[in-house]
Design a protein around this motif. Sequence first.
Motif, PDB file in Angstrom:
ATOM      1  N   ASN A 138       0.939  -1.104  -0.008  1.00 26.65           N
ATOM      2  CA  ASN A 138      -0.066  -0.083  -0.041  1.00 26.65           C
ATOM      3  C   ASN A 138       0.919   1.228  -0.009  1.00 26.65           C
ATOM      4  N   PRO A 148      -0.766  -3.820  -4.933  1.00 28.75           N
ATOM      5  CA  PRO A 148      -1.796  -4.145  -3.858  1.00 28.75           C
ATOM      6  C   PRO A 148      -1.658  -5.644  -3.606  1.00 28.75           C
ATOM      7  N   ASP A 208      -6.374 -10.843  -3.917  1.00 30.62           N
ATOM      8  CA  ASP A 208      -7.288 -11.376  -3.350  1.00 30.62           C
ATOM      9  C   ASP A 208      -6.993 -13.002  -3.224  1.00 30.62           C
ATOM     10  N   GLU A 230     -11.970   1.610  -0.768  1.00 33.02           N
ATOM     11  CA  GLU A 230     -11.765   0.881  -2.092  1.00 33.02           C
ATOM     12  C   GLU A 230     -12.975  -0.261  -2.251  1.00 33.02           C
ATOM     13  N   ASP A 247     -15.490  -4.908  -3.529  1.00 36.60           N
ATOM     14  CA  ASP A 247     -15.037  -4.637  -4.909  1.00 36.60           C
ATOM     15  C   ASP A 247     -13.540  -4.880  -4.585  1.00 36.60           C
ATOM     16  N   SER A 282     -11.663  -5.710  -7.247  1.00 33.08           N
ATOM     17  CA  SER A 282     -11.113  -5.618  -8.877  1.00 33.08           C
ATOM     18  C   SER A 282      -9.499  -5.113  -8.945  1.00 33.08           C
ATOM     19  N   ARG A 283      -9.435  -4.572  -8.027  1.00 34.43           N
ATOM     20  CA  ARG A 283      -8.131  -3.973  -7.992  1.00 34.43           C
ATOM     21  C   ARG A 283      -6.799  -4.950  -7.334  1.00 34.43           C
ATOM     22  N   ARG A 284      -7.474  -6.128  -6.976  1.00 33.19           N
ATOM     23  CA  ARG A 284      -6.796  -6.984  -6.335  1.00 33.19           C
ATOM     24  C   ARG A 284      -6.524  -8.425  -7.053  1.00 33.19           C
ATOM     25  N   ARG A 285      -6.918  -8.390  -8.496  1.00 34.73           N
ATOM     26  CA  ARG A 285      -6.829  -9.893  -9.251  1.00 34.73           C
ATOM     27  C   ARG A 285      -5.284  -9.854  -9.493  1.00 34.73           C
ATOM     28  N   VAL A 309      -3.298  -8.926 -12.596  1.00 33.52           N
ATOM     29  CA  VAL A 309      -2.768  -7.386 -12.581  1.00 33.52           C
ATOM     30  C   VAL A 309      -1.618  -7.575 -11.903  1.00 33.52           C
ATOM     31  N   ASP A 336       2.531  -6.326 -12.791  1.00 32.75           N
ATOM     32  CA  ASP A 336       3.067  -5.454 -12.038  1.00 32.75           C
ATOM     33  C   ASP A 336       4.445  -5.854 -11.259  1.00 32.75           C
TER      34      ASP A 336
END
Length: 336
Positions: A120, A135, A138, A274, A309, A311-314, A317, A321
């Motif tokens: 973070n 991030p 999940d 988030e 939500d 979605s930023r934790r897939r 992605v 990164d």
Amino acid sequence: MRVLQSFPEGRTTTNPYLLQLSRSLSPHVEVLGFTWRRALTSRYDVFHVHWPEILVQGRTPARALARRMLFRLFLVRLRLRRTAVVRTLHNVRSHELSPQHDQRLLERFDQRTTLWIRLNSFTPVPADALEHTIPHGDYRDWYGDLMSGAAVPGRLLYFGLIRPYKGVDTLVHAFRQLDTAALNDPLPTLHIVGAPQTRDLAKRLQRTAAGDPRIEFMLRHASDAELADAIRAAELVVLPYTEMHNSGAALLALSLDRAVLVPENAVTTALANEVGTDWVLTYTGPLSAEVLADALKRARRPRSAPAPDLSRRRWSVGAADHVEAYGRAIQSVRSR
């Protein structure tokens, strides 16, 4: 690109975060599990470390001494081969109290670190250091076959390793003070699932809970299936850490569509914004029976979305990164 990770392969107790990282990276880079032989003799472009203090620890003084000797050789090898070192900062500081000679070795390792990965944007990194914020991923795919199960009304759950800073004894004490009559709800229960760091800590928790049949313990490492069952049965997951920064447990509970109660700080506030403020509930001040009662009421209110939500934790992605971060680290080493 060959990447040596700092954790071994094939252990059933390995943190699922690490295993998911390894699996998501495999289509893009060659991932090597850690052994000392591999670390000292194999060819790799990047060494990616998560908790470096583990590399110098041993269950006996003799094993710890051997680990320190191997670690010194490893530092020399990293320097001579000009290997890029990437470190993920899971915590602001280590929760393990290391001897002074280990601290000096770890300081030397920090000086060899090429790039720091933050989970973070609030995690501090050394001044002028290369950093990359990625991030925490999940757990939805990891527990995809274990998503079924209904919540038990009134069920509170703590799960994870039990260490002093995680405030589990405070949770037990606060739960015992709950005024069940005032709640006018099904009888609340508390389940605590996880392995205590020491036997003394386990005994202290059991003494604190003595005489209250609403409190149940599973004081050992839980399998994935057991852990999923415990989380899905909970109406609310409570993580009362005295030091809350990154929490894989919070992400796991959210991945199984369970609300979490956590102390309020910059990191947990950002997580709530988030994923949804009706999924991440925060509190200020010490944990108390009043805080637990209020959190149960909030957890039962209608939510704006059927699931958090994430979605930023897939991991797709996150893997991209990480590959980018490895490339930056290699380029930095070669340009020196």
